[in-house]
Write a protein that holds these residues in place. Structure first.
Motif, mmCIF file in Angstrom:
data_model
loop_
_atom_site.group_PDB
_atom_site.id
_atom_site.type_symbol
_atom_site.label_atom_id
_atom_site.label_comp_id
_atom_site.label_asym_id
_atom_site.label_seq_id
_atom_site.Cartn_x
_atom_site.Cartn_y
_atom_site.Cartn_z
ATOM 1 N N PRO A 147 45.289 48.798 3.718
ATOM 2 C CA PRO A 147 44.528 47.528 4.418
ATOM 3 C C PRO A 147 44.560 47.851 5.810
ATOM 4 N N ALA A 148 43.561 47.699 6.400
ATOM 5 C CA ALA A 148 43.476 47.951 7.952
ATOM 6 C C ALA A 148 44.049 46.944 8.767
ATOM 7 N N GLU A 149 43.933 45.633 8.168
ATOM 8 C CA GLU A 149 44.424 44.446 9.074
ATOM 9 C C GLU A 149 45.600 44.773 9.792
ATOM 10 N N ASN A 150 45.656 44.356 11.195
ATOM 11 C CA ASN A 150 46.981 44.461 11.919
ATOM 12 C C ASN A 150 47.537 45.859 12.333
ATOM 13 N N PHE A 151 46.515 46.568 12.409
ATOM 14 C CA PHE A 151 46.704 47.857 12.673
ATOM 15 C C PHE A 151 46.993 47.921 14.419
ATOM 16 N N ASN A 152 47.893 48.592 14.820
ATOM 17 C CA ASN A 152 48.108 48.547 16.127
ATOM 18 C C ASN A 152 48.306 50.009 16.736
ATOM 19 N N GLU A 153 47.663 50.510 17.609
ATOM 20 C CA GLU A 153 47.588 51.927 18.072
ATOM 21 C C GLU A 153 48.550 52.342 19.121
ATOM 22 N N GLN A 154 49.063 51.306 19.409
ATOM 23 C CA GLN A 154 50.126 51.510 20.760
ATOM 24 C C GLN A 154 51.395 52.337 19.895
ATOM 25 N N LEU A 155 51.639 53.378 20.836
ATOM 26 C CA LEU A 155 52.524 54.199 20.414
ATOM 27 C C LEU A 155 54.132 53.364 20.903
ATOM 28 N N GLY A 245 67.236 59.353 24.971
ATOM 29 C CA GLY A 245 67.320 57.930 25.696
ATOM 30 C C GLY A 245 67.115 58.034 27.210
ATOM 31 N N SER A 246 67.906 59.053 27.837
ATOM 32 C CA SER A 246 67.900 59.019 29.318
ATOM 33 C C SER A 246 66.395 59.421 29.542
ATOM 34 N N LEU A 247 65.825 60.514 29.028
ATOM 35 C CA LEU A 247 64.476 60.823 29.252
ATOM 36 C C LEU A 247 63.507 59.537 29.272
ATOM 37 N N GLY A 248 63.748 58.827 28.212
ATOM 38 C CA GLY A 248 62.880 57.508 28.163
ATOM 39 C C GLY A 248 62.899 56.577 29.049
ATOM 40 N N CYS A 249 64.374 56.329 29.616
ATOM 41 C CA CYS A 249 64.733 55.379 30.683
ATOM 42 C C CYS A 249 63.978 56.118 31.976
ATOM 43 N N ILE A 250 63.997 57.429 32.181
ATOM 44 C CA ILE A 250 63.569 57.997 33.349
ATOM 45 C C ILE A 250 61.924 57.668 33.461
ATOM 46 N N ILE A 251 61.459 57.935 32.430
ATOM 47 C CA ILE A 251 59.905 57.737 32.394
ATOM 48 C C ILE A 251 59.550 56.456 32.434
ATOM 49 N N ARG A 252 60.215 55.266 31.788
ATOM 50 C CA ARG A 252 59.902 54.154 31.831
ATOM 51 C C ARG A 252 59.974 53.384 33.132
ATOM 52 N N ASP A 253 60.828 53.644 33.889
ATOM 53 C CA ASP A 253 61.090 53.336 35.481
ATOM 54 C C ASP A 253 60.369 53.848 36.369
ATOM 55 N N LEU A 271 55.548 53.959 26.575
ATOM 56 C CA LEU A 271 56.236 53.050 27.620
ATOM 57 C C LEU A 271 55.449 52.525 28.352
ATOM 58 N N LYS A 272 54.257 52.657 28.435
ATOM 59 C CA LYS A 272 53.242 52.001 29.386
ATOM 60 C C LYS A 272 53.406 52.314 30.819
ATOM 61 N N THR A 273 53.889 53.735 31.172
ATOM 62 C CA THR A 273 54.134 54.195 32.608
ATOM 63 C C THR A 273 52.827 54.660 33.092
ATOM 64 N N GLY A 288 44.863 63.270 24.759
ATOM 65 C CA GLY A 288 45.154 62.558 25.876
ATOM 66 C C GLY A 288 45.389 60.997 25.604
ATOM 67 N N PRO A 289 46.659 60.313 26.388
ATOM 68 C CA PRO A 289 46.720 58.868 25.920
ATOM 69 C C PRO A 289 45.446 57.792 25.773
ATOM 70 N N LEU A 290 45.519 56.885 25.092
ATOM 71 C CA LEU A 290 44.278 56.091 24.542
ATOM 72 C C LEU A 290 43.842 54.942 25.788
ATOM 73 N N ASN A 291 44.903 54.568 26.611
ATOM 74 C CA ASN A 291 44.726 53.467 27.414
ATOM 75 C C ASN A 291 44.588 54.085 28.744
ATOM 76 N N MET A 292 42.897 54.361 29.198
ATOM 77 C CA MET A 292 42.727 54.504 30.278
ATOM 78 C C MET A 292 42.915 54.034 31.364
ATOM 79 N N ASP A 293 43.251 52.751 31.539
ATOM 80 C CA ASP A 293 43.609 51.814 32.629
ATOM 81 C C ASP A 293 44.924 52.482 33.079
ATOM 82 N N LEU A 294 45.790 52.993 32.151
ATOM 83 C CA LEU A 294 47.194 53.502 32.654
ATOM 84 C C LEU A 294 47.318 54.770 32.834
ATOM 85 N N HIS A 295 46.642 55.810 32.013
ATOM 86 C CA HIS A 295 46.506 57.152 31.884
ATOM 87 C C HIS A 295 45.307 57.810 31.964
ATOM 88 N N VAL A 296 45.366 58.618 32.797
ATOM 89 C CA VAL A 296 44.118 59.492 33.211
ATOM 90 C C VAL A 296 44.439 61.195 32.673
#
Length: 320
Positions: A147-155, A245-253, A271-273, A288-296
Protein backbone atom coordinates in the motif's frame (compact mmCIF):
# COMPACT_ATOMS: atom_id res chain seq x y z
CA UNK A 1 7.52 -13.28 7.43
CA UNK A 2 11.11 -13.37 6.22
CA UNK A 3 11.92 -10.68 3.64
CA UNK A 4 15.22 -10.38 1.77
CA UNK A 5 16.35 -7.11 0.14
CA UNK A 6 19.08 -7.43 -2.48
CA UNK A 7 20.98 -4.21 -3.15
CA UNK A 8 24.72 -4.85 -3.17
CA UNK A 9 25.78 -1.28 -3.91
CA UNK A 10 27.43 1.67 -2.16
CA UNK A 11 26.47 4.13 0.59
CA UNK A 12 24.60 6.63 -1.58
CA UNK A 13 22.71 3.84 -3.34
CA UNK A 14 21.73 2.38 0.01
CA UNK A 15 20.48 5.72 1.35
CA UNK A 16 18.26 6.19 -1.71
CA UNK A 17 16.58 2.83 -1.06
CA UNK A 18 16.03 3.43 2.66
CA UNK A 19 12.61 5.15 2.33
CA UNK A 20 11.25 2.10 0.47
CA UNK A 21 12.72 -0.39 2.96
CA UNK A 22 11.38 1.64 5.88
CA UNK A 23 7.95 1.70 4.20
CA UNK A 24 8.10 -2.06 3.76
CA UNK A 25 8.77 -2.54 7.48
CA UNK A 26 5.94 -0.12 8.29
CA UNK A 27 3.46 -2.34 6.49
CA UNK A 28 4.96 -5.60 7.74
CA UNK A 29 6.04 -4.67 11.30
CA UNK A 30 6.35 -8.31 12.39
CA UNK A 31 8.56 -9.28 9.47
CA UNK A 32 12.30 -9.92 9.65
CA UNK A 33 14.13 -7.92 7.02
CA UNK A 34 17.43 -9.31 5.75
CA UNK A 35 19.61 -6.92 3.75
CA UNK A 36 21.92 -8.61 1.25
CA UNK A 37 24.81 -6.31 0.42
CA UNK A 38 28.53 -5.69 0.14
CA UNK A 39 30.48 -7.03 3.14
CA UNK A 40 32.25 -3.77 3.97
CA UNK A 41 28.93 -1.92 4.33
CA UNK A 42 27.46 -4.28 6.93
CA UNK A 43 28.13 -1.90 9.85
CA UNK A 44 26.54 1.01 8.01
CA UNK A 45 23.34 -0.81 7.01
CA UNK A 46 22.85 -2.24 10.48
CA UNK A 47 22.55 1.30 11.86
CA UNK A 48 18.95 1.29 10.62
CA UNK A 49 16.58 -0.09 13.25
CA UNK A 50 14.12 -1.53 10.73
CA UNK A 51 16.75 -3.83 9.18
CA UNK A 52 17.08 -6.96 11.30
CA UNK A 53 19.86 -9.01 9.70
CA UNK A 54 22.64 -8.59 7.16
CA UNK A 55 23.91 -11.15 4.67
CA UNK A 56 27.28 -10.61 2.98
CA UNK A 57 27.02 -10.85 -0.78
CA UNK A 58 30.16 -12.43 -2.32
CA UNK A 59 29.55 -11.05 -5.82
CA UNK A 60 28.71 -12.78 -9.05
CA UNK A 61 30.06 -12.76 -12.59
CA UNK A 62 29.16 -9.58 -14.42
CA UNK A 63 28.90 -7.29 -11.39
CA UNK A 64 31.85 -4.89 -10.97
CA UNK A 65 31.63 -4.12 -7.25
CA UNK A 66 33.88 -6.93 -5.99
CA UNK A 67 36.12 -9.82 -7.00
CA UNK A 68 34.29 -13.14 -7.24
CA UNK A 69 35.48 -16.23 -5.36
CA UNK A 70 33.47 -19.19 -6.66
CA UNK A 71 33.56 -21.16 -3.42
CA UNK A 72 32.07 -18.17 -1.59
CA UNK A 73 29.37 -17.82 -4.24
CA UNK A 74 28.36 -21.46 -3.82
CA UNK A 75 28.28 -21.08 -0.04
CA UNK A 76 26.07 -17.99 -0.43
CA UNK A 77 23.62 -19.87 -2.66
CA UNK A 78 23.52 -22.84 -0.31
CA UNK A 79 22.91 -20.72 2.78
CA UNK A 80 20.43 -18.54 0.89
CA UNK A 81 18.31 -21.58 0.12
CA UNK A 82 18.38 -22.54 3.79
CA UNK A 83 16.94 -19.13 4.75
CA UNK A 84 13.72 -20.00 2.87
CA UNK A 85 12.74 -16.40 2.21
CA UNK A 86 9.03 -15.73 1.98
CA UNK A 87 9.77 -12.70 -0.17
CA UNK A 88 13.00 -11.71 -1.91
CA UNK A 89 13.07 -8.25 -3.51
CA UNK A 90 15.63 -7.39 -6.17
CA UNK A 91 16.39 -3.65 -5.76
CA UNK A 92 19.89 -3.78 -7.21
CA UNK A 93 19.22 -2.62 -10.75
CA UNK A 94 17.42 -3.57 -13.92
CA UNK A 95 17.98 -7.27 -13.30
CA UNK A 96 19.91 -8.16 -16.44
CA UNK A 97 22.49 -10.10 -14.43
CA UNK A 98 21.10 -10.68 -10.96
CA UNK A 99 17.55 -11.93 -11.54
CA UNK A 100 18.61 -15.38 -12.69
CA UNK A 101 21.29 -15.48 -10.02
CA UNK A 102 18.81 -14.72 -7.24
CA UNK A 103 16.50 -17.39 -8.59
CA UNK A 104 19.01 -19.92 -7.28
CA UNK A 105 18.06 -18.96 -3.70
CA UNK A 106 14.62 -20.51 -4.28
CA UNK A 107 12.64 -17.89 -2.34
CA UNK A 108 8.91 -18.55 -2.10
CA UNK A 109 8.39 -15.33 -4.05
CA UNK A 110 11.08 -13.48 -6.01
CA UNK A 111 10.14 -10.00 -7.23
CA UNK A 112 11.91 -6.92 -8.49
CA UNK A 113 13.01 -4.88 -11.44
CA UNK A 114 13.29 -6.47 -14.84
CA UNK A 115 14.70 -5.31 -18.19
CA UNK A 116 11.96 -7.23 -19.98
CA UNK A 117 8.22 -6.68 -20.24
CA UNK A 118 7.24 -10.27 -21.06
CA UNK A 119 7.83 -11.68 -17.56
CA UNK A 120 5.14 -12.28 -14.95
CA UNK A 121 3.64 -8.77 -14.55
CA UNK A 122 2.66 -9.46 -10.94
CA UNK A 123 6.21 -10.08 -9.73
CA UNK A 124 8.36 -8.18 -12.20
CA UNK A 125 8.35 -4.42 -12.77
CA UNK A 126 9.92 -2.99 -15.95
CA UNK A 127 12.87 -0.91 -14.85
CA UNK A 128 11.86 2.80 -14.89
CA UNK A 129 14.80 4.50 -16.57
CA UNK A 130 13.70 8.08 -15.92
CA UNK A 131 12.53 8.00 -12.28
CA UNK A 132 14.41 9.50 -9.35
CA UNK A 133 16.26 6.79 -7.45
CA UNK A 134 14.10 7.21 -4.34
CA UNK A 135 10.84 7.07 -6.30
CA UNK A 136 11.99 4.12 -8.39
CA UNK A 137 11.94 1.80 -5.37
CA UNK A 138 8.62 3.10 -4.16
CA UNK A 139 7.14 2.39 -7.60
CA UNK A 140 8.39 -1.17 -7.28
CA UNK A 141 6.72 -1.61 -3.89
CA UNK A 142 3.43 -0.31 -5.24
CA UNK A 143 3.72 -2.67 -8.19
CA UNK A 144 4.08 -5.75 -5.96
CA UNK A 145 1.11 -4.74 -3.85
CA UNK A 146 2.51 -2.75 -0.94
CA UNK A 147 0.00 0.00 0.00
CA UNK A 148 1.12 3.52 -0.86
CA UNK A 149 -0.33 5.23 2.21
CA UNK A 150 2.13 7.05 4.48
CA UNK A 151 5.10 6.72 2.16
CA UNK A 152 7.78 9.18 3.26
CA UNK A 153 10.47 10.00 0.71
CA UNK A 154 12.78 11.64 3.29
CA UNK A 155 16.16 9.92 3.57
CA UNK A 156 17.55 9.20 7.02
CA UNK A 157 21.02 8.78 8.50
CA UNK A 158 21.19 7.47 12.09
CA UNK A 159 23.66 9.13 14.45
CA UNK A 160 24.10 7.79 17.97
CA UNK A 161 24.69 9.66 21.23
CA UNK A 162 28.26 8.43 21.71
CA UNK A 163 29.14 9.58 18.19
CA UNK A 164 27.89 13.08 18.98
CA UNK A 165 30.18 13.16 22.02
CA UNK A 166 33.14 12.00 19.91
CA UNK A 167 32.34 14.73 17.40
CA UNK A 168 32.45 17.42 20.07
CA UNK A 169 35.91 16.16 21.06
CA UNK A 170 37.00 16.22 17.39
CA UNK A 171 35.88 19.85 17.05
CA UNK A 172 37.88 20.76 20.11
CA UNK A 173 41.03 19.09 18.81
CA UNK A 174 40.86 20.72 15.37
CA UNK A 175 39.33 24.00 16.48
CA UNK A 176 36.26 24.51 14.33
CA UNK A 177 32.67 25.46 15.08
CA UNK A 178 31.28 27.54 12.18
CA UNK A 179 32.23 25.85 8.95
CA UNK A 180 31.47 24.67 5.41
CA UNK A 181 32.21 21.10 4.30
CA UNK A 182 33.97 20.44 1.00
CA UNK A 183 33.99 16.88 -0.34
CA UNK A 184 36.06 16.97 -3.53
CA UNK A 185 36.50 13.21 -4.00
CA UNK A 186 34.39 10.49 -5.58
CA UNK A 187 34.89 6.76 -6.24
CA UNK A 188 35.43 7.36 -9.95
CA UNK A 189 37.79 10.05 -11.19
CA UNK A 190 35.27 10.70 -13.97
CA UNK A 191 32.83 11.96 -11.32
CA UNK A 192 35.25 14.45 -9.79
CA UNK A 193 34.79 18.10 -10.64
CA UNK A 194 38.21 19.75 -11.14
CA UNK A 195 39.64 20.81 -7.79
CA UNK A 196 40.61 24.15 -9.33
CA UNK A 197 36.87 24.86 -9.63
CA UNK A 198 36.24 23.79 -6.05
CA UNK A 199 39.09 26.10 -5.03
CA UNK A 200 37.32 29.04 -6.67
CA UNK A 201 34.26 28.34 -4.53
CA UNK A 202 36.37 27.99 -1.39
CA UNK A 203 38.09 31.33 -2.02
CA UNK A 204 34.73 33.00 -2.62
CA UNK A 205 33.52 31.67 0.73
CA UNK A 206 36.32 33.48 2.60
CA UNK A 207 34.11 36.57 2.89
CA UNK A 208 31.87 34.59 5.26
CA UNK A 209 34.76 33.89 7.65
CA UNK A 210 33.90 30.20 7.91
CA UNK A 211 36.36 27.36 8.36
CA UNK A 212 36.56 24.89 5.51
CA UNK A 213 36.41 21.26 6.64
CA UNK A 214 37.40 18.69 4.03
CA UNK A 215 36.09 15.13 4.18
CA UNK A 216 37.00 12.07 2.15
CA UNK A 217 38.29 8.54 2.35
CA UNK A 218 41.86 7.55 3.14
CA UNK A 219 42.39 6.87 -0.56
CA UNK A 220 41.31 10.46 -1.31
CA UNK A 221 43.71 12.07 1.16
CA UNK A 222 46.25 13.19 -1.47
CA UNK A 223 43.48 14.60 -3.67
CA UNK A 224 42.10 16.57 -0.72
CA UNK A 225 45.60 17.77 0.18
CA UNK A 226 46.05 19.07 -3.36
CA UNK A 227 42.81 21.03 -2.99
CA UNK A 228 43.94 22.50 0.34
CA UNK A 229 47.25 23.58 -1.20
CA UNK A 230 45.27 25.67 -3.68
CA UNK A 231 43.30 27.59 -1.07
CA UNK A 232 45.78 28.09 1.76
CA UNK A 233 44.91 28.63 5.39
CA UNK A 234 41.69 28.23 7.36
CA UNK A 235 41.18 24.68 6.13
CA UNK A 236 41.06 21.34 7.97
CA UNK A 237 41.75 18.01 6.28
CA UNK A 238 39.72 15.18 7.86
CA UNK A 239 40.03 12.79 4.91
CA UNK A 240 40.37 9.25 6.25
CA UNK A 241 39.72 10.35 9.85
CA UNK A 242 35.94 9.96 10.07
CA UNK A 243 33.65 7.02 10.68
CA UNK A 244 29.98 6.88 9.76
CA UNK A 245 28.90 8.68 12.91
CA UNK A 246 31.48 11.49 12.94
CA UNK A 247 30.97 12.08 9.21
CA UNK A 248 27.25 12.42 9.81
CA UNK A 249 27.83 14.88 12.67
CA UNK A 250 30.21 16.96 10.56
CA UNK A 251 27.70 17.27 7.74
CA UNK A 252 24.72 17.75 10.08
CA UNK A 253 26.26 20.79 11.79
CA UNK A 254 27.77 22.40 8.68
CA UNK A 255 26.45 25.67 7.30
CA UNK A 256 26.77 24.18 3.82
CA UNK A 257 28.10 21.14 1.97
CA UNK A 258 29.85 21.56 -1.39
CA UNK A 259 30.41 18.24 -3.09
CA UNK A 260 30.54 16.04 -6.12
CA UNK A 261 27.45 13.89 -6.59
CA UNK A 262 28.49 11.05 -4.29
CA UNK A 263 27.47 9.44 -1.01
CA UNK A 264 27.88 12.57 1.12
CA UNK A 265 25.32 14.42 -1.00
CA UNK A 266 22.73 11.89 0.18
CA UNK A 267 23.91 12.23 3.77
CA UNK A 268 23.25 15.98 3.50
CA UNK A 269 19.81 15.23 2.08
CA UNK A 270 19.09 12.87 4.98
CA UNK A 271 20.26 15.38 7.60
CA UNK A 272 18.68 18.41 5.89
CA UNK A 273 21.96 20.27 5.51
CA UNK A 274 22.05 22.84 2.73
CA UNK A 275 24.16 21.62 -0.16
CA UNK A 276 25.57 22.49 -3.54
CA UNK A 277 26.14 19.34 -5.57
CA UNK A 278 28.07 19.09 -8.83
CA UNK A 279 26.79 16.13 -10.84
CA UNK A 280 29.13 14.48 -13.32
CA UNK A 281 27.20 11.23 -13.75
CA UNK A 282 24.90 12.58 -16.46
CA UNK A 283 21.81 11.85 -14.35
CA UNK A 284 21.24 14.79 -11.96
CA UNK A 285 17.48 14.27 -12.12
CA UNK A 286 17.98 10.69 -10.88
CA UNK A 287 20.52 11.23 -8.11
CA UNK A 288 20.17 14.86 -7.04
CA UNK A 289 18.57 15.50 -3.61
CA UNK A 290 14.80 15.92 -3.87
CA UNK A 291 14.35 18.97 -1.61
CA UNK A 292 15.35 21.79 -3.93
CA UNK A 293 14.86 24.42 -1.24
CA UNK A 294 17.80 22.94 0.68
CA UNK A 295 19.86 21.42 -2.10
CA UNK A 296 20.90 22.55 -5.57
CA UNK A 297 22.34 20.13 -8.10
CA UNK A 298 24.34 21.55 -10.99
CA UNK A 299 24.96 19.45 -14.07
CA UNK A 300 28.73 19.54 -14.41
CA UNK A 301 28.60 17.97 -17.87
CA UNK A 302 26.97 21.10 -19.26
CA UNK A 303 28.42 24.63 -19.55
CA UNK A 304 28.38 25.93 -15.99
CA UNK A 305 28.76 29.52 -14.84
CA UNK A 306 30.79 29.80 -11.65
CA UNK A 307 28.89 33.02 -10.90
CA UNK A 308 25.62 31.05 -10.76
CA UNK A 309 27.14 28.89 -8.01
CA UNK A 310 28.37 32.02 -6.20
CA UNK A 311 24.82 33.37 -6.22
CA UNK A 312 23.48 30.13 -4.76
CA UNK A 313 26.14 30.20 -2.03
CA UNK A 314 25.05 33.72 -1.12
CA UNK A 315 21.39 32.74 -1.08
CA UNK A 316 22.07 29.80 1.23
CA UNK A 317 24.44 31.55 3.64
CA UNK A 318 22.80 34.95 3.79
CA UNK A 319 19.51 33.28 4.56
CA UNK A 320 20.89 30.99 7.29
Amino acid sequence: MKIGIFRALYLGDILCSIPAIRHLKYHYPDSCIYYIGLPHLRDFVMRFSFIDFYIDFPGCEGLPEQEVVESEVQRFIREGKEEEFDLLIQMHGNGTIVNDFLGQLEAKRLVGFSPETNLDPVDWFPYPESAHEVHRHFQLLKHIGIPAENFNEQLEYPIFVGECQDFEALKEVYGFSEYVVFHVGAKSELRRWPIQNFALLAKYLKKYNLKIVCTGTTAEYAHVKEFINLIGENCINLAGLTGYGSLGCIIRDAKLLVSNCTGVSHIAAALKTKSIIISLDGEPERWGPLNMDLHVTFNGLEPLSIESIFRRIDKFLQGS
